[in-house]
Each structure stands twice: as C-alpha cells, then as structure tokens.
Write a protein that holds these residues in place. Structure first.
Motif, PDB file in Angstrom:
ATOM      1  N   ARG A 150       0.830  -1.210   0.000  1.00  0.00           N
ATOM      2  CA  ARG A 150       0.000   0.000   0.000  1.00  0.00           C
ATOM      3  C   ARG A 150       0.862   1.258   0.000  1.00  0.00           C
ATOM      4  NH1 ARG A 150      -2.997  -0.748   5.099  1.00  0.00           N
ATOM      5  NH2 ARG A 150      -3.522   1.465   4.810  1.00  0.00           N
ATOM      6  N   LEU A 151       2.036   1.191   0.632  1.00  0.00           N
ATOM      7  CA  LEU A 151       2.950   2.336   0.634  1.00  0.00           C
ATOM      8  C   LEU A 151       3.389   2.670  -0.794  1.00  0.00           C
ATOM      9  CD1 LEU A 151       5.830   2.904   3.173  1.00  0.00           C
ATOM     10  CD2 LEU A 151       6.136   3.417   0.763  1.00  0.00           C
ATOM     11  N   ILE A 152       3.756   1.625  -1.565  1.00  0.00           N
ATOM     12  CA  ILE A 152       4.156   1.847  -2.963  1.00  0.00           C
ATOM     13  C   ILE A 152       2.995   2.415  -3.769  1.00  0.00           C
ATOM     14  CG2 ILE A 152       4.897   0.714  -5.092  1.00  0.00           C
ATOM     15  CD1 ILE A 152       7.139   0.927  -3.119  1.00  0.00           C
ATOM     16  N   MET A 153       1.793   1.866  -3.540  1.00  0.00           N
ATOM     17  CA  MET A 153       0.613   2.373  -4.239  1.00  0.00           C
ATOM     18  C   MET A 153       0.340   3.831  -3.863  1.00  0.00           C
ATOM     19  SD  MET A 153      -1.949  -0.910  -3.965  1.00  0.00           S
ATOM     20  CE  MET A 153      -3.335   0.038  -4.581  1.00  0.00           C
ATOM     21  N   SER A 154       0.523   4.147  -2.577  1.00  0.00           N
ATOM     22  CA  SER A 154       0.311   5.514  -2.109  1.00  0.00           C
ATOM     23  C   SER A 154       1.299   6.466  -2.760  1.00  0.00           C
ATOM     24  CB  SER A 154       0.451   5.560  -0.587  1.00  0.00           C
ATOM     25  OG  SER A 154       0.295   6.871  -0.103  1.00  0.00           O
ATOM     26  N   ALA A 155       2.555   6.043  -2.873  1.00  0.00           N
ATOM     27  CA  ALA A 155       3.573   6.875  -3.519  1.00  0.00           C
ATOM     28  C   ALA A 155       3.182   7.164  -4.966  1.00  0.00           C
ATOM     29  CB  ALA A 155       4.926   6.180  -3.457  1.00  0.00           C
ATOM     30  N   CYS A 156       2.711   6.144  -5.667  1.00  0.00           N
ATOM     31  CA  CYS A 156       2.282   6.328  -7.064  1.00  0.00           C
ATOM     32  C   CYS A 156       1.090   7.280  -7.146  1.00  0.00           C
ATOM     33  CB  CYS A 156       1.916   4.983  -7.689  1.00  0.00           C
ATOM     34  SG  CYS A 156       3.314   3.860  -7.914  1.00  0.00           S
ATOM     35  N   ASN A 157       0.153   7.135  -6.196  1.00  0.00           N
ATOM     36  CA  ASN A 157      -1.044   7.981  -6.205  1.00  0.00           C
ATOM     37  C   ASN A 157      -0.719   9.431  -5.886  1.00  0.00           C
ATOM     38  OD1 ASN A 157      -2.763   5.865  -6.845  1.00  0.00           O
ATOM     39  ND2 ASN A 157      -3.166   5.347  -4.706  1.00  0.00           N
ATOM     40  N   ILE A 158       0.416   9.658  -5.197  1.00  0.00           N
ATOM     41  CA  ILE A 158       0.818  11.029  -4.873  1.00  0.00           C
ATOM     42  C   ILE A 158       1.474  11.695  -6.073  1.00  0.00           C
ATOM     43  CG2 ILE A 158       2.502  12.387  -3.547  1.00  0.00           C
ATOM     44  CD1 ILE A 158       1.915  10.553  -1.160  1.00  0.00           C
ATOM     45  N   ILE A 159       2.474  11.035  -6.649  1.00  0.00           N
ATOM     46  CA  ILE A 159       3.316  11.720  -7.629  1.00  0.00           C
ATOM     47  C   ILE A 159       2.803  11.631  -9.065  1.00  0.00           C
ATOM     48  CG2 ILE A 159       4.905   9.811  -8.140  1.00  0.00           C
ATOM     49  CD1 ILE A 159       7.183  11.959  -7.959  1.00  0.00           C
ATOM     50  N   LEU A 160       2.182  10.508  -9.445  1.00  0.00           N
ATOM     51  CA  LEU A 160       1.804  10.348 -10.852  1.00  0.00           C
ATOM     52  C   LEU A 160       0.735  11.346 -11.309  1.00  0.00           C
ATOM     53  CD1 LEU A 160       1.934   6.458 -11.326  1.00  0.00           C
ATOM     54  CD2 LEU A 160       3.657   8.193 -11.874  1.00  0.00           C
ATOM     55  N   PRO A 161      -0.311  11.644 -10.499  1.00  0.00           N
ATOM     56  CA  PRO A 161      -1.270  12.671 -10.954  1.00  0.00           C
ATOM     57  C   PRO A 161      -0.638  14.053 -11.130  1.00  0.00           C
ATOM     58  CG  PRO A 161      -2.223  11.343  -9.192  1.00  0.00           C
ATOM     59  CD  PRO A 161      -0.770  10.975  -9.270  1.00  0.00           C
ATOM     60  N   ILE A 162       0.340  14.365 -10.275  1.00  0.00           N
ATOM     61  CA  ILE A 162       1.005  15.680 -10.405  1.00  0.00           C
ATOM     62  C   ILE A 162       1.802  15.730 -11.699  1.00  0.00           C
ATOM     63  CG2 ILE A 162       2.601  17.309  -9.327  1.00  0.00           C
ATOM     64  CD1 ILE A 162       1.975  15.988  -6.643  1.00  0.00           C
ATOM     65  N   ILE A 163       2.529  14.637 -11.999  1.00  0.00           N
ATOM     66  CA  ILE A 163       3.306  14.581 -13.245  1.00  0.00           C
ATOM     67  C   ILE A 163       2.379  14.651 -14.461  1.00  0.00           C
ATOM     68  CG2 ILE A 163       4.761  13.081 -14.666  1.00  0.00           C
ATOM     69  CD1 ILE A 163       6.113  12.130 -12.101  1.00  0.00           C
ATOM     70  N   LYS A 164       1.245  13.956 -14.381  1.00  0.00           N
ATOM     71  CA  LYS A 164       0.289  13.981 -15.494  1.00  0.00           C
ATOM     72  C   LYS A 164      -0.218  15.403 -15.738  1.00  0.00           C
ATOM     73  CE  LYS A 164      -4.116  12.060 -17.069  1.00  0.00           C
ATOM     74  NZ  LYS A 164      -5.283  11.204 -16.701  1.00  0.00           N
ATOM     75  N   ALA A 165      -0.527  16.120 -14.644  1.00  0.00           N
ATOM     76  CA  ALA A 165      -1.010  17.494 -14.779  1.00  0.00           C
ATOM     77  C   ALA A 165       0.067  18.410 -15.355  1.00  0.00           C
ATOM     78  CB  ALA A 165      -1.477  18.016 -13.424  1.00  0.00           C
ATOM     79  N   GLU A 166       1.326  18.159 -15.023  1.00  0.00           N
ATOM     80  CA  GLU A 166       2.421  18.991 -15.532  1.00  0.00           C
ATOM     81  C   GLU A 166       2.729  18.696 -16.993  1.00  0.00           C
ATOM     82  OE1 GLU A 166       4.140  21.486 -14.146  1.00  0.00           O
ATOM     83  OE2 GLU A 166       2.904  21.398 -12.355  1.00  0.00           O
ATOM     84  N   GLY A 167       2.461  17.465 -17.417  1.00  0.00           N
ATOM     85  CA  GLY A 167       2.743  17.069 -18.799  1.00  0.00           C
ATOM     86  C   GLY A 167       3.961  16.171 -18.866  1.00  0.00           C
ATOM     87  N   PHE A 168       3.735  14.863 -19.002  1.00  0.00           N
ATOM     88  CA  PHE A 168       4.828  13.887 -18.943  1.00  0.00           C
ATOM     89  C   PHE A 168       5.850  14.107 -20.051  1.00  0.00           C
ATOM     90  CE2 PHE A 168       6.816   9.838 -19.976  1.00  0.00           C
ATOM     91  CZ  PHE A 168       7.194   9.366 -18.726  1.00  0.00           C
ATOM     92  N   ARG A 169       5.369  14.303 -21.273  1.00  0.00           N
ATOM     93  CA  ARG A 169       6.281  14.418 -22.418  1.00  0.00           C
ATOM     94  C   ARG A 169       7.142  15.677 -22.323  1.00  0.00           C
ATOM     95  NH1 ARG A 169       4.331  14.902 -28.748  1.00  0.00           N
ATOM     96  NH2 ARG A 169       6.402  14.795 -29.717  1.00  0.00           N
ATOM     97  N   GLN A 170       6.519  16.814 -22.015  1.00  0.00           N
ATOM     98  CA  GLN A 170       7.275  18.066 -21.917  1.00  0.00           C
ATOM     99  C   GLN A 170       8.234  18.047 -20.730  1.00  0.00           C
ATOM    100  OE1 GLN A 170       3.925  20.875 -21.986  1.00  0.00           O
ATOM    101  NE2 GLN A 170       4.760  21.700 -23.880  1.00  0.00           N
TER     102      GLN A 170
END
Length: 522
Positions: free
Chosen positions: A486-506
C-alpha cells in the motif's frame, strides 16, 4: 596683469561652483530614485513618464503587474532596449506573508538577470539549509553550495521590501514606464491581442497598445481565463505570525516541523523577526475574529514546536497579529494566443511549502529573455506566437520539477489516518537523516540548484522503497508486507497525478516536442 589674474581666479571659482552644482543636482536625482521605497511608493515622475513609449506612442511590450515577476521582467526586457510599459494596480509596498524565501537556485537566476543587488539593503537574511523536526528528533540539511561563490545562498526577507527594490531597479531605465492603473480587459482584434484597456488612478479609462502583452498580475489574475484553462486547487491555508526577540535553533536555516495535521515553517525575514507559517488543511480555517484561531494555535500547534520558540510563539498569538492566506495550486495550461503571454502566479502556482515560486518565476524570465533576444521586431503576432510556444516547453524541466516536488512533499509531510501514508512520512524523514546523497540530492532539488525531473522521481521512489525495507526488516509479516504494498501504491497515487497534470512528455522529453525546434521568425 592684475586684471588677468583676477579674471583667471574668477573663472576657476565659477568652474568649481558649477561642478558642485551639477554634482548636487545629480545626487538629488539619484536620491529620488534610490529612496523612493522609503515611503513605500514609486516616484510620480516614474509613474507618469513616457519612457516606455516610442515616438509613435506605442510600447514594444506591455507588462500587466509589477510584482516579483512583472518587475524583474520589465527590467530584463528594458535592459535589452525594449520600450516597456508596466501597469500595476497598486504601487505602494505590498504586505504579504508568502514570497519571503528565495532559494539558492532563484538567487543564481537573479545573478543571471543582473538584479541580485535587489536583495541588498533590505535586511535580507542568508539561508544555507533546512532543519527538519519530527517527534522530538531533528536533522540538519545543508544546501550543496560548495561549487558556488561565497555569496550564493538562499535569501529570506520582507516580501514588500524586495518588490519595491525591483520596481526601483526597473524604473531606473529610461525606456521603462511604470504606471498605477487597473487593467480591465485585453484588446483583441481578429484573435490577436493588441494591448489592454485599463483605468488609471483617476478612474479614467485608457487604452495601451503593444505588439506583445505579458500578463503577470498574480494569483488573483482576472485575465488568465482569456489565455489559459485554469484548474485552481486550494489544498490548505497558511496562518502567518511574526516572532520577535527569539533565536532559531539553527541560525540561517529554514525550519520545518512535521506536525499533526500538517507542516509548520519558521524562517528569518529580518535580523530581528522570524516568520512562522502554520499550515491548516482544507479550505475552511478556524475564525480569527472569534478567537477560535488563537485557541487552535495555543492548544494544537504550540505543543508541537521547538521549546526555544514556544514563548515567542505564544506572545505572537497573544499580540493578535494573525493573518491567513489560502495556498493555491494550478498547473500551467496555456492557450497559445497571438500577441499575449502569461507568466508568474497568473500562469502557474504550486504549494508554497518549498518556497519555489520565485525560483520558477525567475527561471521563466531567463527562458523568455533568451527566446526574445534575437527578435528585433515583435509585430508579426502569428509567427511570434508559434515561436513562443517553445517557451512553454523550455520552461518545463525546471518548473515542473519544482512544482511536482512542492505538491508531493506537502502530501508526504502531512499526517494521515492511512497507516501506509504515515509510514511514507516516517520513511522520508529517516531517508533524509541518512546524509550523503540521500540528503544532498533532495535538497539540491528543493533549492533549485539541480532541478532535474528524473532525479526527483528517482529520490521519491527511493524513499518509498526505503520505507518498504524498514517495514520488512528484520522479519517480514503478512501485515507488514500488505502495508508495504500500500505504501508503494500511495507513492504512485501522490506523484503520478502531479506529473500527469504537468505534462509527462514536456517534463521528461522536451526535445521530442516540435515547438522545441522552432527558430525565430524572420
């Protein structure tokens, strides 16, 4: 012969008096500019002058807002010979509880822009690292400044004093005009922004035209909806106090207390004052007027702060000078618009926990300055718009790293009813306590000295894996393994939405974005 001697003597005396008169007039002019901040007001001669306009009455660039970003941008473009017209709603000294900490990476950008002297003579304090506190334990995190000059460090100060110094720096250029007025709308013609409509101090409605309009009117911008798709989030509020007659446990360091429910910050803003910012999660905060806030600060917050600051904290609460400000977060989602550009908090915001806002603003100005420098004519709006799309890509690696770190750290540093999230919080503290790369790497990201997206992701997941290791050592149990997953899942849930909002490719692969390759329009 005697008459000749008297004549020569008279000429010498007249010349001497003339030189003294010229020097005095020059000093008076210099004093008018350098001392204009003493009353918190820009001189009338600067506000009413025509320096930012050419013989045709039109500037090269209109800058909306003269805060941190607008003032620095006006000076940078004016230094290149551009005619700049700045319109600011209020030219008196601003009084805010954020925008008071400049990271070393931001200070390096000040040097690059030639405005590092703006942190001088405002009682700014050097900041060389952080002290992190949790449950009675603490660790020191120093900025990796070894390869930089002795003057390079963070700076903390009164926000208003810094802004006034930059405004004075901008109006020291003859081709920069700074005017007090409220911009009400953008002037558009066939989809191209030609300038702005604004009301001056007298309430008279005027128009100002320029080939390029740059909007930097702050977090409450009334123009951003015309130029981007804003998705503003308010995760928390900062409650601000000023502590006096006390010393920080570690001088010249910012202090972060991992308190319950969320972090508390302390840092110096002058030689006699310490700023305290208490984070209160959610959009609703206890009432200041009813005394509910004072009670909250005394009963919930005070027991969690270092003993050295406790009495000064209580005295600050009792003084009644409690201020509150919402923390806003907004990814950059621009609509490329011919003739206009967004910058600063009007364009992009992140949680102010890490103090990265000014570093992002100055980095953006450096990028834009380098893009505009080879252009002598800004009047081809469609071509200029396509060319300036590269700005949105070139800024991404630095801006997105600082934005992502701010959002992720805030969530990690806040307590949670979820045991896995609390394990992540403890793992982050223990990871930073390890020293070496485990502390210098994250601090280099935080300070803006090494804002690389891949380094951020590597350290973030290293913390998560370290947390799993703590759970499984020395004897893994099914319960601990489940919490680790759950800790690993929590880490993914924290950082991945922020990266998606910023724009992964750019963010990670800017060279693959076509706008990256565009050359200046002919």
């Amino acid at each position: 012969m005697e008459m000749l001697m008297q004549y020569l003597f008279g000429c010498i005396i007249a010349s001497f008096l003339g030189v003294l008169l010229l020097l005095r007039l020059r000093n008076q002019k210099t004093d008018e500019r350098t001392n204009s901040g003493a009353t918190g007001k820009i001189p009338k001669s600067a506000a009413a002058g025509e320096g930012g306009r050419g013989s045709d009455g039109e500037a090269d660039v209109i800058v909306v807002g003269a805060g941190v970003a607008g003032s620095a941008l006006a000076y940078t473009l004016g230094k290149d010979g551009r005619r700049v017209h700045v319109i600011e709603r209020d030219l008196t000294e601003p009084d805010r509880i954020v925008g008071e900490l400049l990271q070393p990476g931001g200070y390096l950008k000040l040097i690059e822009l030639g405005i590092e002297d703006c942190v001088e003579e405002i009682d700014a304090q050097r900041v060389v690292g952080y002290a992190l506190f949790k449950d009675g334990q603490n660790t020191k995190l120093s900025y990796p400044l070894e390869k930089y000059g002795s003057n390079v460090a963070g700076r903390s100060f009164h926000h208003g004093r810094f802004v006034q110094k930059m405004r004075q720096k901008a109006i020291s250029l003859p081709n920069v005009q700074m005017e007090e007025g409220t911009v009400t709308s953008l002037l558009e013609e066939n989809g191209i922004v030609r300038g702005v409509t604004y009301k001056n101090k007298s309430g008279e409605e005027l128009k100002a035209c320029a080939p390029l309009t740059i909007v930097c009117d702050g977090c409450f911008s009334n123009l951003r909806r015309s130029l981007c798709s804003p998705k503003v989030e308010v995760p928390s509020s900062f409650v601000g106090l000023v502590l006096e007659n006390c010393e920080l446990p570690l001088p010249n360091h910012g202090h972060v207390i991992l308190a319950d429910p969320s972090p508390i910050l302390f840092y110096p803003i002058s030689s006699t004052e310490i700023r305290c910012l208490v984070d209160v999660p959610g959009q609703k905060v206890p009432s200041i007027a009813s005394g509910e806030m004072a009670n909250y600060l005394k009963t919930v917050v005070a027991p969690q702060i270092p003993i050295q600051l406790h009495d000064a904290f209580i005295a600050a609460v009792d003084s009644g000078k409690i201020r509150c400000m919402q923390n806003r977060s907004m990814p950059a989602s621009p609509h490329p618009t011919p003739g206009a550009l967004l910058m600063g908090d009007a364009f992009n915001m992140r949680h102010p926990l890490t103090g990265g806002g000014m570093t992002v603003a100055f980095s953006d100005i450096v990028v834009l300055h380098n893009l505009l420098k080879p252009l002598h004519d800004l009047r081809d709006a469609p071509s200029l718009c396509k060319y300036l799309e590269a700005f949105y890509t070139l800024r991404k690696p630095v801006a997105s790293t600082i934005n992502t770190l701010a959002g992720a750290l805030y969530k990690v540093f806040s307590s949670s009813p979820d045991q896995a999230r609390n394990e992540m919080r403890q793992a982050c503290f223990d990871y930073l306590c390890l020293g070496g790369t485990c502390s210098t790497g994250p601090v280099a990201l935080l300070s803006g000295l090494n804002p690389r997206p891949l380094n951020l992701v590597a350290h973030f997941f290293a913390v998560a894996i370290f947390g799993v290791g703590r759970l499984l050592f020395p004897f893994p149990s099914p319960k601990r393994m489940w919490i680790g997953a759950r800790l690993i899942m929590s880490a993914c849930n924290i950082i991945l939405p922020i990266i998606k909002a910023e724009g992964f490719r750019q963010m990670f692969f800017p060279a693959t974005v076509p706008a990256y390759y565009r050359s200046p329009p002919c």
